[in-house]
Design a protein around this motif. Structure first.
Motif, PDB file in Angstrom:
ATOM      1  N   GLN A 173       0.818  -1.213   0.000  1.00 38.54           N
ATOM      2  CA  GLN A 173       0.000   0.000   0.000  1.00 38.54           C
ATOM      3  C   GLN A 173       0.858   1.271   0.000  1.00 38.54           C
ATOM      4  OE1 GLN A 173      -3.843  -0.322   2.406  1.00 38.54           O
ATOM      5  NE2 GLN A 173      -2.819  -2.204   2.994  1.00 38.54           N
ATOM      6  N   LEU A 174       2.116   1.144   0.428  1.00 34.56           N
ATOM      7  CA  LEU A 174       2.996   2.320   0.429  1.00 34.56           C
ATOM      8  C   LEU A 174       3.711   2.509  -0.906  1.00 34.56           C
ATOM      9  CD1 LEU A 174       4.650   2.064   3.982  1.00 34.56           C
ATOM     10  CD2 LEU A 174       2.929   3.705   3.212  1.00 34.56           C
ATOM     11  N   LEU A 175       3.742   1.456  -1.721  1.00 35.92           N
ATOM     12  CA  LEU A 175       4.479   1.545  -2.995  1.00 35.92           C
ATOM     13  C   LEU A 175       3.585   2.140  -4.077  1.00 35.92           C
ATOM     14  CD1 LEU A 175       7.229   0.524  -4.396  1.00 35.92           C
ATOM     15  CD2 LEU A 175       5.762  -1.263  -5.349  1.00 35.92           C
ATOM     16  N   ASP A 176       4.135   3.073  -4.820  1.00 41.20           N
ATOM     17  CA  ASP A 176       3.399   3.587  -5.984  1.00 41.20           C
ATOM     18  C   ASP A 176       3.870   2.819  -7.212  1.00 41.20           C
ATOM     19  OD1 ASP A 176       2.176   5.581  -4.445  1.00 41.20           O
ATOM     20  OD2 ASP A 176       3.967   6.843  -4.606  1.00 41.20           O
ATOM     21  N   GLY A 177       3.022   2.719  -8.189  1.00 42.89           N
ATOM     22  CA  GLY A 177       3.438   2.118  -9.465  1.00 42.89           C
ATOM     23  C   GLY A 177       3.239   0.619  -9.503  1.00 42.89           C
ATOM     24  N   ARG A 178       3.637   0.053 -10.614  1.00 38.03           N
ATOM     25  CA  ARG A 178       3.387  -1.356 -10.902  1.00 38.03           C
ATOM     26  C   ARG A 178       4.371  -2.241 -10.149  1.00 38.03           C
ATOM     27  NH1 ARG A 178       5.191  -4.783 -13.970  1.00 38.03           N
ATOM     28  NH2 ARG A 178       3.912  -6.456 -14.800  1.00 38.03           N
ATOM     29  N   THR A 221       6.552 -17.115   3.609  1.00 41.89           N
ATOM     30  CA  THR A 221       6.747 -16.340   2.371  1.00 41.89           C
ATOM     31  C   THR A 221       5.448 -16.272   1.569  1.00 41.89           C
ATOM     32  OG1 THR A 221       9.069 -16.958   2.284  1.00 41.89           O
ATOM     33  CG2 THR A 221       8.087 -16.211   0.226  1.00 41.89           C
ATOM     34  N   ALA A 222       4.747 -17.410   1.493  1.00 42.06           N
ATOM     35  CA  ALA A 222       3.468 -17.415   0.765  1.00 42.06           C
ATOM     36  C   ALA A 222       2.494 -16.431   1.416  1.00 42.06           C
ATOM     37  CB  ALA A 222       2.882 -18.825   0.746  1.00 42.06           C
ATOM     38  N   SER A 223       2.533 -16.323   2.741  1.00 43.48           N
ATOM     39  CA  SER A 223       1.634 -15.394   3.429  1.00 43.48           C
ATOM     40  C   SER A 223       2.034 -13.944   3.168  1.00 43.48           C
ATOM     41  CB  SER A 223       1.643 -15.659   4.936  1.00 43.48           C
ATOM     42  OG  SER A 223       1.211 -16.957   5.166  1.00 43.48           O
ATOM     43  N   ALA A 224       3.356 -13.698   3.090  1.00 42.54           N
ATOM     44  CA  ALA A 224       3.815 -12.341   2.754  1.00 42.54           C
ATOM     45  C   ALA A 224       3.292 -11.952   1.370  1.00 42.54           C
ATOM     46  CB  ALA A 224       5.338 -12.279   2.780  1.00 42.54           C
ATOM     47  N   LEU A 225       3.350 -12.911   0.430  1.00 41.81           N
ATOM     48  CA  LEU A 225       2.853 -12.640  -0.926  1.00 41.81           C
ATOM     49  C   LEU A 225       1.348 -12.373  -0.899  1.00 41.81           C
ATOM     50  CD1 LEU A 225       4.716 -15.328  -3.061  1.00 41.81           C
ATOM     51  CD2 LEU A 225       5.205 -12.894  -2.894  1.00 41.81           C
ATOM     52  N   LYS A 226       0.653 -13.180  -0.094  1.00 37.80           N
ATOM     53  CA  LYS A 226      -0.801 -12.982   0.039  1.00 37.80           C
ATOM     54  C   LYS A 226      -1.079 -11.546   0.495  1.00 37.80           C
ATOM     55  CE  LYS A 226      -4.627 -14.542   2.900  1.00 37.80           C
ATOM     56  NZ  LYS A 226      -4.923 -15.152   4.184  1.00 37.80           N
ATOM     57  N   GLY A 227      -0.288 -11.073   1.468  1.00 38.56           N
ATOM     58  CA  GLY A 227      -0.457  -9.708   1.967  1.00 38.56           C
ATOM     59  C   GLY A 227      -0.154  -8.677   0.891  1.00 38.56           C
ATOM     60  N   VAL A 228       0.928  -8.902   0.139  1.00 39.84           N
ATOM     61  CA  VAL A 228       1.316  -7.956  -0.918  1.00 39.84           C
ATOM     62  C   VAL A 228       0.204  -7.855  -1.967  1.00 39.84           C
ATOM     63  CG1 VAL A 228       2.913  -7.607  -2.851  1.00 39.84           C
ATOM     64  CG2 VAL A 228       3.805  -8.254  -0.605  1.00 39.84           C
ATOM     65  N   PHE A 229      -0.388  -9.005  -2.301  1.00 39.60           N
ATOM     66  CA  PHE A 229      -1.389  -9.000  -3.371  1.00 39.60           C
ATOM     67  C   PHE A 229      -2.766  -8.567  -2.885  1.00 39.60           C
ATOM     68  CE2 PHE A 229       1.282 -12.619  -5.338  1.00 39.60           C
ATOM     69  CZ  PHE A 229       2.164 -11.687  -5.859  1.00 39.60           C
ATOM     70  N   ARG A 260       1.964 -13.471 -13.174  1.00 42.81           N
ATOM     71  CA  ARG A 260       1.971 -12.027 -13.424  1.00 42.81           C
ATOM     72  C   ARG A 260       3.374 -11.500 -13.668  1.00 42.81           C
ATOM     73  NH1 ARG A 260      -3.650  -9.827 -12.119  1.00 42.81           N
ATOM     74  NH2 ARG A 260      -4.622 -11.810 -11.719  1.00 42.81           N
ATOM     75  N   GLY A 261       4.336 -12.390 -13.734  1.00 42.28           N
ATOM     76  CA  GLY A 261       5.718 -11.969 -14.015  1.00 42.28           C
ATOM     77  C   GLY A 261       6.357 -11.219 -12.858  1.00 42.28           C
ATOM     78  N   ILE A 262       5.878 -11.454 -11.647  1.00 43.14           N
ATOM     79  CA  ILE A 262       6.453 -10.786 -10.473  1.00 43.14           C
ATOM     80  C   ILE A 262       7.524 -11.690  -9.866  1.00 43.14           C
ATOM     81  CG2 ILE A 262       5.943  -9.947  -8.135  1.00 43.14           C
ATOM     82  CD1 ILE A 262       3.079  -9.333  -9.294  1.00 43.14           C
ATOM     83  N   VAL A 289      11.223 -10.115  10.115  1.00 35.65           N
ATOM     84  CA  VAL A 289      10.740 -10.457   8.769  1.00 35.65           C
ATOM     85  C   VAL A 289      10.603  -9.157   7.994  1.00 35.65           C
ATOM     86  CG1 VAL A 289       8.841 -11.441   7.420  1.00 35.65           C
ATOM     87  CG2 VAL A 289       9.460 -12.464   9.617  1.00 35.65           C
ATOM     88  N   THR A 290      11.263  -9.087   6.861  1.00 37.46           N
ATOM     89  CA  THR A 290      11.247  -7.855   6.067  1.00 37.46           C
ATOM     90  C   THR A 290      10.663  -8.138   4.691  1.00 37.46           C
ATOM     91  OG1 THR A 290      13.197  -7.036   7.212  1.00 37.46           O
ATOM     92  CG2 THR A 290      12.704  -6.021   5.083  1.00 37.46           C
ATOM     93  N   VAL A 291       9.676  -7.335   4.315  1.00 35.64           N
ATOM     94  CA  VAL A 291       9.103  -7.471   2.974  1.00 35.64           C
ATOM     95  C   VAL A 291       9.470  -6.226   2.179  1.00 35.64           C
ATOM     96  CG1 VAL A 291       6.987  -7.748   1.619  1.00 35.64           C
ATOM     97  CG2 VAL A 291       7.172  -8.837   3.869  1.00 35.64           C
ATOM     98  N   THR A 292      10.133  -6.446   1.055  1.00 38.99           N
ATOM     99  CA  THR A 292      10.499  -5.335   0.177  1.00 38.99           C
ATOM    100  C   THR A 292       9.755  -5.504  -1.141  1.00 38.99           C
ATOM    101  OG1 THR A 292      12.689  -5.256   1.158  1.00 38.99           O
ATOM    102  CG2 THR A 292      12.446  -4.163  -0.962  1.00 38.99           C
ATOM    103  N   VAL A 293       9.072  -4.435  -1.558  1.00 41.33           N
ATOM    104  CA  VAL A 293       8.399  -4.487  -2.861  1.00 41.33           C
ATOM    105  C   VAL A 293       9.071  -3.471  -3.776  1.00 41.33           C
ATOM    106  CG1 VAL A 293       6.177  -5.403  -2.103  1.00 41.33           C
ATOM    107  CG2 VAL A 293       6.589  -2.976  -1.918  1.00 41.33           C
ATOM    108  N   ARG A 294       9.231  -3.841  -5.032  1.00 44.63           N
ATOM    109  CA  ARG A 294       9.932  -2.957  -5.962  1.00 44.63           C
ATOM    110  C   ARG A 294       9.101  -2.761  -7.228  1.00 44.63           C
ATOM    111  NH1 ARG A 294      14.224  -6.475  -4.196  1.00 44.63           N
ATOM    112  NH2 ARG A 294      15.426  -5.351  -2.629  1.00 44.63           N
ATOM    113  N   ASN A 295       9.218  -1.580  -7.795  1.00 38.35           N
ATOM    114  CA  ASN A 295       8.537  -1.340  -9.077  1.00 38.35           C
ATOM    115  C   ASN A 295       9.521  -0.901 -10.146  1.00 38.35           C
ATOM    116  OD1 ASN A 295       9.158   1.302  -8.734  1.00 38.35           O
ATOM    117  ND2 ASN A 295       7.064   2.034  -8.415  1.00 38.35           N
ATOM    118  N   GLY A 296      10.766  -1.307 -10.006  1.00 35.82           N
ATOM    119  CA  GLY A 296      11.785  -0.881 -10.981  1.00 35.82           C
ATOM    120  C   GLY A 296      12.597   0.242 -10.386  1.00 35.82           C
ATOM    121  N   ASP A 297      12.011   1.476 -10.374  1.00 30.18           N
ATOM    122  CA  ASP A 297      12.770   2.640  -9.886  1.00 30.18           C
ATOM    123  C   ASP A 297      12.721   2.741  -8.372  1.00 30.18           C
ATOM    124  OD1 ASP A 297      12.763   3.124 -12.525  1.00 30.18           O
ATOM    125  OD2 ASP A 297      11.119   4.593 -12.438  1.00 30.18           O
ATOM    126  N   GLU A 298      11.618   2.317  -7.814  1.00 26.27           N
ATOM    127  CA  GLU A 298      11.359   2.613  -6.406  1.00 26.27           C
ATOM    128  C   GLU A 298      11.252   1.334  -5.607  1.00 26.27           C
ATOM    129  OE1 GLU A 298       7.901   4.741  -4.142  1.00 26.27           O
ATOM    130  OE2 GLU A 298       7.917   5.379  -6.240  1.00 26.27           O
TER     131      GLU A 298
END
Ligand code: NAD
Ligand code: 3PG
Length: 525
Positions: free
Chosen positions: A339-344, A365-373, A392-394, A411-420
């Motif tokens: 929710q904090l990440l902008d972009g794809r 890890t599967a639960s972290a992904l569930k949260g991200v999605f 989805r190519g993620i 436990v650290t979850v990092t989400v990336r959209n290329g630049d950010e």
């Protein structure tokens, strides 16, 4: 919760579900539209081999959590479709092994001593003693194709009856075969050396038609027993081989199409002994598999590990209490990061530091992904999250380090959209209270729940007061807050608010209009 049972299972399993407080509906032999209708409001489905659980069934069952197979073979269940729909598929791989092995031995003797044929004639009043000259198993060679649970049990039983054992199974270790006194050989050698050949593989694209005309000719004589799955042995080829005397006889418990049609060629050959898929049909086996399957349904409904799940991240039962609190923590960290990440979204990395790095964390890890999605409103759970990411190519990266400077486990979850990128770390205080302790390098102590507001601002006097005033003027009550800044006064700061009320978009815009505020994100957990 409602469990639909479409093939007969032992009462002990049904009772277990009812005792756990679930509604149980039995609808034996339903198929086609009636099955789709019956499953439409089910949360659990229990089947044996009689129900075809196709992709259509999963489409018709939006609330389905788990399909339990009260037995071993799952070739009647579309597991890929189950995974797509986030439905767990679990079988009961132990409970009927002895029953299947005993039936195999019985079928071997039935074929070699023509017991059913002699029985039928005697019942007809005919004393046909001189027509039957059987074969002994003692001193002969048993060929086992598929040395898994049932194959091993069959090998042990026939070995104790004086047989030498050769086996073909490309996926079993030499050591296990040695322990059983079985010689691992190539497929052709297994066929040609066997006086009795018994098949114990699952039905897969690889094993379908594994034994046909050429293989029966390689056998050259002897008996073939199939108590595994119809389709592994070509039925027309087997009927022809026995009829033509290429081999001496056969015993078959399982068929490509069940119930078998009266014109199946195996039914018209006298030296082929048949039973209607009775391998698992003993009272002990049925009780075992029914109870084991019911237990797995109960576990799935209670979000506990489903130990025989075939398509969900597995977790050792004894380790589950240690990882259980991290399942929710990882999901929460994933939700906040997304929710904090902008972009794809392009990449998700889950990092484990400290004690948790020593655990089996596939489910975390599967639960972290569930949260991200979750904010993306895809229908995702821990069963299908890894597959959804792939489709989805993620990219999903998992890393572990036993060394941790600050926390016993992080436990650290990092989400990336290329630049950010956005990084959210969580830990458990006193082993159970979740805390978000870092967001993109800011050190925090935030309790994650409900509605949250995350503000990035310049660290100037009055900013926090301003945010509080704007929220208060708009009837948004602050339940708690934590402020963090990067280095020194005047730089950038981040504040996390727990709120009792929703924040309208107009309020967010009012906050953003102040040039001391860099960004405002609203988070729903
Ligand atoms: N007749 C019945 O009522 C009855 C009862 C129980 C089990 N079964 C069936 O028996 C079969 C075996 O059950 P199990 O519990 O032993 O399964 P299992 O998974 O324990 O063993 C199967 C074995 O087959 C081997 N295998 C897979 N592909 C192979 C190949 N191409 N060539 C040779 N070996 C291969 C695997 O390595 C494995 O060791 C299943 O099809 C099951 O559905 C039937
Ligand atoms: O795979 C199995 O467990 C056996 O084939 C038993 O099948 P059933 O439960 O339909 O009797």
């Amino acid at each position: 919760m409602k469990v639909l049972v479409t093939d007969p299972i032992a009462d002990a399993g049904l009772d277990r579900l009812r005792e756990a407080g679930y509604e149980v509906e039995t609808a034996y032999d339903v198929e086609g539209d009636a099955l789709l209708e019956a499953v439409s409001d089910a949360n659990g489905l229990i089947v044996r081999s009689g129900t075809q659980v196709t992709a259509e069934v999963f489409e018709a069952a939006p609330d389905l959590v788990i399909v339990g197979r009260a037995g071993i073979g799952v070739d009647n269940i579309d597991i890929d479709a189950a995974t797509q729909h986030g439905v767990i598929v679990a079988n009961a791989p132990e409970g009927n092994v002895r029953a299947a092995a005993e039936h195999t031995v019985a079928m071997g003797f039935a074929a070699a001593r023509s017991i059913p044929q002699a029985h039928a004639r005697l019942k007809d009043g005919e004393w046909a003693k001189s027509d039957y000259l059987g074969n002994e198993v003692n001193g002969k060679t048993l060929g086992v194709v598929g040395l898994g649970r049932v194959g091993q049990e069959v090998a042990k039983k026939f070995s104790s009856l004086g047989m030498d054992i050769v086996a073909y199974d490309p996926y079993i270790g030499e050591e296990r075969a040695d322990q059983l006194g079985a010689e691992l050989v190539e497929f052709d050698a297994c066929l040609s050396r066997a006086d009795f050949l018994t098949v114990h593989t699952p039905l897969t694209p690889e094993t379908e038609g594994l034994i046909s005309t050429d293989e029966l000719e390689t056998m050259g004589s002897g008996y073939l027993v199939n108590c595994a799955r119809g389709g592994v042995v070509d039925e027309a080829a087997l009927a022809e081989a026995v009829d033509a005397g290429v081999i001496d006889g056969a015993a078959v418990d399982v068929f490509a199409d069940e119930p078998v049609s009266p014109d199946n060629p195996l039914l018209s050959v006298d030296d082929v002994v048949v039973t209607p898929h009775l391998g698992a049909s003993t009272s002990a086996a049925q009780e075992n598999v029914a109870v084991s399957t019911a237990d797995q349904i109960v576990a799935a409904f209670r979000d506990e590990p489903v130990i025989n799940a075939l398509n969900a991240p597995s977790v050792d039962e004894s380790a589950f209490p240690r990882i259980q609190p991290y399942i929710g923590l990882a999901e929460t960290a994933g939700k906040i990061a997304a929710q904090l990440l902008d972009g794809r979204l392009g990449e998700v990395e889950v990092t484990y530091t400290g004690d948790i790095a020593g655990e089996d964390i596939e489910l975390v890890t599967a639960s972290a992904l569930k949260g991200v999605f979750a904010p993306l409103e895809w229908q995702v759970n821990a069963v299908n999250a890894p597959q959804v990411a792939k489709e989805r190519g993620i990219e999903v990266v998992e890393s572990k380090s036993r060394q941790s400077d600050d926390f016993q486990s992080l436990v650290t979850v990092t989400v990336r959209n290329g630049d950010e990128e956005m990084t959210v770390s969580g830990t458990l205080f006193t082993g159970e209270d979740p805390r978000i302790v870092r967001i993109n390098g800011y050190r925090l102590d935030a309790i994650p729940y409900g509605q949250m507001l995350v503000a990035r601002n310049y660290d100037k006097p009055g900013v926090i007061g301003f945010i509080g005033t704007v929220l208060g003027e708009n009837d948004v009550n602050i339940a708690g807050m934590f402020n963090a800044r990067r280095a020194k006064a005047g730089g950038e700061a981040l504040t996390v608010y727990n709120l009792d009320d929703d924040v309208p978009e107009s309020v967010r815009e009012k906050l953003l209009a102040d040039d001391r505020i860099i960004d405002v994100d609203l988070i729903t957990l």
